[in-house]
Design a protein around this motif. Sequence first.
Motif, PDB file in Angstrom:
ATOM      1  N   GLU A   1       0.843  -1.329  -0.062  1.00 24.20           N
ATOM      2  CA  GLU A   1       0.137  -0.013  -0.155  1.00 24.20           C
ATOM      3  C   GLU A   1       0.961   1.124  -0.014  1.00 24.20           C
ATOM      4  OE1 GLU A   1      -1.786  -3.317   1.016  1.00 24.20           O
ATOM      5  OE2 GLU A   1      -0.686  -2.514   2.635  1.00 24.20           O
ATOM      6  N   GLY A   2       2.257   1.135   0.057  1.00 19.91           N
ATOM      7  CA  GLY A   2       3.147   2.202   0.084  1.00 19.91           C
ATOM      8  C   GLY A   2       4.433   1.868  -0.507  1.00 19.91           C
TER       9      GLY A   2
ATOM     10  N   PRO B   1      -1.845   3.610  -8.821  1.00 22.39           N
ATOM     11  CA  PRO B   1      -2.568   4.604  -8.207  1.00 22.39           C
ATOM     12  C   PRO B   1      -2.007   5.134  -6.893  1.00 22.39           C
ATOM     13  CG  PRO B   1      -3.477   2.300  -7.599  1.00 22.39           C
ATOM     14  CD  PRO B   1      -2.228   2.319  -8.586  1.00 22.39           C
ATOM     15  N   ILE B   2      -0.924   5.485  -6.907  1.00 19.92           N
ATOM     16  CA  ILE B   2      -0.138   5.965  -5.652  1.00 19.92           C
ATOM     17  C   ILE B   2       0.042   7.636  -5.776  1.00 19.92           C
ATOM     18  CG2 ILE B   2       0.974   3.920  -5.224  1.00 19.92           C
ATOM     19  CD1 ILE B   2       3.463   5.120  -6.625  1.00 19.92           C
ATOM     20  N   ARG B   3       0.390   8.203  -4.614  1.00 17.78           N
ATOM     21  CA  ARG B   3       0.642   9.911  -4.831  1.00 17.78           C
ATOM     22  C   ARG B   3       1.672  10.017  -3.594  1.00 17.78           C
ATOM     23  NH1 ARG B   3      -1.866   9.224  -8.467  1.00 17.78           N
ATOM     24  NH2 ARG B   3      -3.358  10.124  -9.404  1.00 17.78           N
ATOM     25  N   ILE B   4       2.502  10.856  -3.887  1.00 21.11           N
ATOM     26  CA  ILE B   4       3.606  11.156  -3.255  1.00 21.11           C
ATOM     27  C   ILE B   4       3.179  11.814  -1.712  1.00 21.11           C
ATOM     28  CG2 ILE B   4       5.623  12.692  -2.863  1.00 21.11           C
ATOM     29  CD1 ILE B   4       6.249  12.315  -5.865  1.00 21.11           C
TER      30      ILE B   4
ATOM     31  N   THR C   1      14.619  11.211  -3.034  1.00 23.10           N
ATOM     32  CA  THR C   1      13.814  10.351  -2.714  1.00 23.10           C
ATOM     33  C   THR C   1      12.552  10.561  -2.124  1.00 23.10           C
ATOM     34  OG1 THR C   1      15.116   9.745  -0.568  1.00 23.10           O
ATOM     35  CG2 THR C   1      15.517   8.486  -2.441  1.00 23.10           C
ATOM     36  N   VAL C   2      11.588   9.841  -2.079  1.00 25.51           N
ATOM     37  CA  VAL C   2      10.026  10.369  -1.611  1.00 25.51           C
ATOM     38  C   VAL C   2       9.292   8.845  -0.990  1.00 25.51           C
ATOM     39  CG1 VAL C   2       9.788  11.988  -3.473  1.00 25.51           C
ATOM     40  CG2 VAL C   2       8.998   9.818  -3.905  1.00 25.51           C
ATOM     41  N   ILE C   3       8.472   9.130  -0.345  1.00 28.85           N
ATOM     42  CA  ILE C   3       7.410   8.053   0.171  1.00 28.85           C
ATOM     43  C   ILE C   3       6.011   8.304  -0.561  1.00 28.85           C
ATOM     44  CG2 ILE C   3       6.108   7.021   2.017  1.00 28.85           C
ATOM     45  CD1 ILE C   3       8.601   8.146   3.942  1.00 28.85           C
ATOM     46  N   ALA C   4       5.630   7.510  -1.105  1.00 29.49           N
ATOM     47  CA  ALA C   4       4.300   7.477  -2.017  1.00 29.49           C
ATOM     48  C   ALA C   4       3.284   6.256  -1.346  1.00 29.49           C
ATOM     49  CB  ALA C   4       4.323   7.264  -3.432  1.00 29.49           C
ATOM     50  N   LEU C   5       1.956   6.717  -1.130  1.00 30.36           N
ATOM     51  CA  LEU C   5       1.039   5.684  -0.687  1.00 30.36           C
ATOM     52  C   LEU C   5      -0.214   5.713  -1.453  1.00 30.36           C
ATOM     53  CD1 LEU C   5       0.857   7.006   2.997  1.00 30.36           C
ATOM     54  CD2 LEU C   5       2.381   5.252   1.950  1.00 30.36           C
ATOM     55  N   LYS C   6      -0.882   4.452  -1.690  1.00 27.67           N
ATOM     56  CA  LYS C   6      -1.806   4.359  -2.433  1.00 27.67           C
ATOM     57  C   LYS C   6      -3.186   5.103  -2.285  1.00 27.67           C
ATOM     58  CE  LYS C   6      -1.169  -0.299  -4.407  1.00 27.67           C
ATOM     59  NZ  LYS C   6      -1.663  -1.406  -4.825  1.00 27.67           N
TER      60      LYS C   6
END
Length: 317
Positions: free
Chosen positions: A86-87, A104-107, A220-225
């Motif tokens: 999910e991430g 379908p992820i977003r930062i 770098t980034v973290i993205a979640l659904k």
Amino acid sequence: MARTVNKNCVRMLRFLGVFLWLGLWVSPPGWSAEGIRIGVLPVVDTLPLWVAKERGLFEANGLDVELVSFDSALERDAALQAGKLEGYFGDLLNTVLLIRSGQPIRIVTTAYHTDAGRRMFGLALAPGSDIDRPDRLVHRTIGISRATVIEFLLDQMLAAAGVPSNQIEKQDIKKIPIRMQLLLSGQIAAALLPEPLLSLAESKGARVLLDDRRLDLTETVIALKKNWIETDPGRLARFRTAYAKSVETIRQEPEAMIDILVRRCRLPSELSAAFRPPVFPASGLPTSRDIELVQKWLMKNRMLDTPLNERDLVFAQ
């Protein structure tokens, strides 16, 4: 007598069943019953995620987070595409490409932004190299990973040094340990490496010519659904709160982080005495400039046809 015992056992089992049901389903206010699995790589940039997990910061904010470590970005991306995550932790460039492909992820936050006082990537020269300035890289072989953030960062470093990227020879060496070994054995003139392998190569005789300290960009980034965020909008705020607390904890207790870096981020034990965690940015999104820079590079290298709208890349709420 036996019937009485049986009836008592049945009552006890029913009581235990109700107790367990309440324990599983009656949670503190704001608790998310649904866990989240975030795919990560064994790199320094993931330290805030591991600290938030191991120090109970996610749990304190009502989040059940599982960090799933992968040896390669390819394996991580495959798990994301198969719906097993999910991430996602990854570089900004790859994240744009994943979203462009329909993921379908977003930062939701920047993981690492270049710091003027601390390098995260650098161009290392082979031991005994006669290269003493950037323009002498012309026509030399540099080990990279093509079509990745490694090549992107090399191009940015060369541009900042006034060296056209089309005047150097790029050799595609995907596996970083092999890239470092070829460098140390003198089979390639230079290689772009991330920390802590950059420091490890330096300790074995390599010399760093260029690094990312002056680039001023998100790496770098973290993205979640999207559906994980939108099902309960409060989740994102709690995630960012836990992450920000983790970043602050690292700043306050840098020495205490070495153990996690060794166990989770593959910090070589021989560097543990001198290595210090980088200063991570507070929770926040990549700038419009950073997103534009990455997308222009992707289009120039024919990996992206048209730029994506920023609102399709980040979750700002």
